[in-house]
Design an enzyme around this catalytic site. Structure first.
Site, PDB file in Angstrom:
ATOM      1  N   ASP A   1       2.737   5.165  -9.981  1.00 40.92           N
ATOM      2  CA  ASP A   1       1.851   4.765  -8.900  1.00 40.92           C
ATOM      3  C   ASP A   1       2.667   3.881  -7.965  1.00 40.92           C
ATOM      4  OD1 ASP A   1      -1.504   3.301  -8.678  1.00 40.92           O
ATOM      5  OD2 ASP A   1      -0.326   4.509  -7.297  1.00 40.92           O
TER       6      ASP A   1
ATOM      7  N   ASP B   1      -5.462   9.860 -15.040  1.00 39.34           N
ATOM      8  CA  ASP B   1      -4.795   8.773 -15.773  1.00 39.34           C
ATOM      9  C   ASP B   1      -5.812   7.655 -15.971  1.00 39.34           C
ATOM     10  OD1 ASP B   1      -4.515   7.474 -12.923  1.00 39.34           O
ATOM     11  OD2 ASP B   1      -4.016   5.945 -14.442  1.00 39.34           O
TER      12      ASP B   1
HETATM   13  N1  AIQ Z   1      -9.180   3.790  -9.273  1.00 39.29           N
HETATM   14  C1  AIQ Z   1      -7.901   3.792  -8.761  1.00 39.29           C
HETATM   15  C2  AIQ Z   1      -6.839   3.532  -9.625  1.00 39.29           C
HETATM   16  C3  AIQ Z   1      -5.563   3.517  -9.140  1.00 39.29           C
HETATM   17  C4  AIQ Z   1      -4.445   3.187 -10.080  1.00 39.29           C
HETATM   18  S1  AIQ Z   1      -3.924   4.645 -10.950  1.00 39.29           S
HETATM   19  C5  AIQ Z   1      -2.811   3.864 -12.014  1.00 39.29           C
HETATM   20  N2  AIQ Z   1      -1.760   3.180 -11.624  1.00 39.29           N
HETATM   21  C6  AIQ Z   1      -1.127   2.782 -12.733  1.00 39.29           C
HETATM   22  C7  AIQ Z   1      -1.839   3.211 -13.798  1.00 39.29           C
HETATM   23  N3  AIQ Z   1      -2.876   3.905 -13.318  1.00 39.29           N
HETATM   24  C8  AIQ Z   1      -5.295   3.775  -7.774  1.00 39.29           C
HETATM   25  N4  AIQ Z   1      -4.007   3.774  -7.315  1.00 39.29           N
HETATM   26  C9  AIQ Z   1      -3.789   4.003  -6.006  1.00 39.29           C
HETATM   27  N5  AIQ Z   1      -2.501   4.006  -5.558  1.00 39.29           N
HETATM   28  N6  AIQ Z   1      -4.794   4.257  -5.129  1.00 39.29           N
HETATM   29  C10 AIQ Z   1      -6.091   4.282  -5.517  1.00 39.29           C
HETATM   30  O1  AIQ Z   1      -6.983   4.517  -4.674  1.00 39.29           O
HETATM   31  C11 AIQ Z   1      -6.385   4.041  -6.904  1.00 39.29           C
HETATM   32  C12 AIQ Z   1      -7.693   4.064  -7.406  1.00 39.29           C
END
Ligand code: AIQ
Length: 373
Positions: free
Chosen positions: A92, A267
């Site tokens: 991410d 995830d």
């Molecule tokens: N709910 C949610 C969760 C994550 C983390 S996903 C993740 N990162 C590390 C572990 N899991 C999100 N990440 C990004 N970049 N954008 C989002 O809108 C978003 C929304």
């Protein structure tokens, strides 16, 4: 020509199954990606993550740039070498964690300035730096664009300006990423819970052009019904021949509902985090092993799952370990939960291949509702 290819093998309604082929290995879809935040899927050896059925894991730009540092991981051979995971890794981009974890945050068009939640040191993350960290320093097989996960709830006006920022950052990430043969870049669709914004964000993210499309801004407290509505609007607006990734989701019922709406990748920290808190997942919902009813229950968590943690240990033993606060409780429950999630994905892939996904989903919903009653 990119060596990363998405092959669709079967559809059943909006649900689909296939494989995302990468140089580091194939990802069977629909796929669940265990989260390896700080270069470890907490409490599990990489071999256990693999044997539990995971083809790909998640890494975190935010955590790794703070500790041990992205440049250090690069000097040590990259994230795969560092953590001895030889399969694909998706990272991410860090924006979400900056908002959920960091102190002293300042958002500008250029990027985001923030303070480490660990030691207060200051950092800057721009779209360009997020790509450099993910693709060049960590060596991620799949990188995510830098985006802003729009707060929920919010006004349509705020959702629009947040969506527009993510679109501009997405274009900058695409430019910085360039053309790569062995790595992929996914865009992230925002727009909160507003139908027109979700459609516009999808169309304009596709205009920029990515190897896959994530749906962000969900699993932020909106609830399953609203999430499903946003999926009903957004997934049909995405290219059918590219992977659809729903970020941060979710509980087993969320996975079933989202797969039925055309999501290919998920995830969530749920299986590992709840494992550390004494919870085992099942088709009937979470099972809290601390409860006295398990004190002399000699049955295993789930004999149908080919994982020692699910098949070989009694609930009574797990109850004892949880009550005693033993490390092995977190280890075995995390192992079972990842294996349960991966087993659920395998059951859904088979149901789609065999054209019986609706029946599978109906039976699952009935078990889930029974467990929740
Ligand atoms: N709910 C949610 C969760 C994550 C983390 S996903 C993740 N990162 C590390 C572990 N899991 C999100 N990440 C990004 N970049 N954008 C989002 O809108 C978003 C929304």
């Amino acid at each position: 020509m990119s060596q990363i290819r998405f092959e669709l093998h079967a559809n059943d309604g909006a649900a689909r199954t296939g494989v995302l082929k990468t140089p580091r290995g194939d990802i069977r879809t629909p796929a669940f990606m265990p989260v390896g935040t700080a270069a470890t899927v907490k409490a599990l050896y990489p071999e256990q993550v693999r044997s539990a059925g995971a083809d790909i894991i998640l890494g975190n730009t935010y955590h790794l740039m703070l500790r041990p540092g992205a440049d250090r991981i690069h000097r040590l051979g990259g994230l795969h070498e560092f953590m001895r995971w030889d399969g694909p890794i998706l990272t991410d981009s860090g924006g979400f964690q900056v908002w959920s974890l960091a102190g002293l945050r300042k958002l500008t068009e250029e990027g985001v300035d923030f303070q480490s939640h660990i030691d207060g040191s200051k950092y800057h993350l721009s779209p360009e730096r997020a790509i450099e960290i993910q693709a060049d320093l960590l060596g991620a097989d799949i990188s995510m664009q830098l985006d802003e996960c729009t707060n929920f709830p919010c006004t349509e006006e705020d959702a629009r300006s947040s969506m527009e920022l993510s679109l501009r950052w997405g274009a900058r990430c695409k430019a910085a990423f360039g053309a790569r043969e062995t790595q992929a870049l996914f865009g992230i669709v925002q727009g909160s819970v507003f139908d027109d914004l979700r459609k516009e964000s999808a169309a304009r993210t596709i205009e920029t052009g990515f190897d896959g499309y994530a749906i962000g801004g969900l699993a932020v407290g909106e609830g399953l019904e609203t999430m499903c509505h946003v999926l009903d609007i957004t997934v049909p607006a995405l290219p059918a021949n590219k992977p659809h990734y729903l970020m941060g989701v979710g509980k087993p019922i969320d996975l079933v509902e989202a797969v039925s709406r055309g999501i290919d990748m998920f995830d969530c920290v749920m299986p590992t985090r709840s494992g550390r808190h004494g919870q085992a997942w099942s088709d009937y919902g979470p099972v809290n092993l601390k409860r006295a009813e398990f004190a002399e229950d000699n049955s295993p968590l789930d004999p149908d799952i080919d994982c020692p943690a699910s098949r070989d240990y009694s609930k009574a033993y797990l109850h004892h370990l949880v009550r005693a606060g033993e490390y092995l409780a977190a280890m075995l429950l995390s192992w079972h939960n990842v294996a349960y999630y991966e087993h659920l994905m395998a059951r859904m892939r088979a149901a789609i291949r065999e054209g019986r996904f609706d029946a599978f989903a109906s039976e699952f919903r009935a078990r889930w509702a029974q467990g929740m009653s």
